[in-house]
Enzyme design. Structure first.
Site, short mmCIF file in Angstrom:
data_model
loop_
_atom_site.label_atom_id
_atom_site.label_comp_id
_atom_site.label_asym_id
_atom_site.label_seq_id
_atom_site.Cartn_x
_atom_site.Cartn_y
_atom_site.Cartn_z
N HIS A 182 29.09 10.18 72.11
CA HIS A 182 28.74 8.95 71.36
C HIS A 182 28.39 9.27 70.35
CE1 HIS A 182 27.86 5.92 75.06
NE2 HIS A 182 28.86 6.78 75.22
N GLU A 217 25.88 8.13 68.33
CA GLU A 217 24.64 8.61 68.08
C GLU A 217 24.29 9.85 68.30
OE1 GLU A 217 24.66 4.26 69.40
OE2 GLU A 217 25.86 5.94 69.82
N CYS A 223 23.43 2.13 73.36
CA CYS A 223 23.54 1.98 74.92
C CYS A 223 22.28 2.66 75.31
CB CYS A 223 24.83 2.80 75.55
SG CYS A 223 24.64 4.64 75.52
N CYS A 243 21.90 6.39 74.41
CA CYS A 243 21.69 6.79 73.27
C CYS A 243 20.27 6.23 72.90
CB CYS A 243 22.77 6.11 72.18
SG CYS A 243 24.39 6.71 72.61
#
Length: 157
Positions: free
Chosen positions: A53, A55, A83, A86
């Site tokens: 992801h 992040e 999410c 993260c």
């Protein structure tokens, strides 16, 4: 232009890089003392990794640049509400501030579905949502609309 919008525009540039790779268009930058110390964008399909992801990539880059897993004094800018994975990484990295663009009603973990700041973790970042939310949401909406209309399912391995 205020600082939040300036850095969110940088995160949007990352989202556009992800889009150019056929990835879900989410971008992230981490800033400390007015200097970008980490950047990332989604690369789950490219890297075939559930943890790639925006992040997580930006956090890893910032940790390397600052030679520490503790990112106190940093602000993370991301185009989509983090999410749970993260958000957990943000809490564990001790990031002081999180600024996100679009809210994520399906998996947002800083208010939309759940707010991890409501739990007694040892760190709670300050949260600001909706910064350039229209722009951040539009790139995601267009991506998923095009994905559905193309009839092509996302790659799964």
């Amino acid at each position: 232009m205020n600082c939040d919008k300036k850095y969110m525009k940088m995160a949007l540039a990352g989202a556009k890089k992800a889009l150019s790779l056929g990835e879900t268009p989410v971008g992230c930058v981490i800033v400390r003392g007015g200097i970008v110390v980490g950047r990332g964008y989604n690369r789950r399909e490219t890297k075939l990794s559930a943890t790639s992801h925006a992040e997580i990539t930006a956090i890893n880059a910032a940790c390397k640049k600052l030679a520490s897993w503790r990112l106190a004094g940093c602000t993370l800018y991301v185009t989509l509400e983090p999410c749970p994975m993260c958000a957990g990484a943000i809490i564990n990295a001790r990031i002081d501030n999180v600024v996100f663009g679009a809210y994520d009603p399906k998996s947002g973990a800083f208010g939309s579905v759940i707010n991890l700041n409501d739990f007694p973790f040892n760190h709670k970042p300050c949260l600001t949502g909706g910064v350039l939310g229209g722009e951040c949401g539009e790139i995601l909406t267009d991506f998923f609309k095009n994905l559905r209309s193309s009839g092509k399912p996302k790659k799964t391995t």
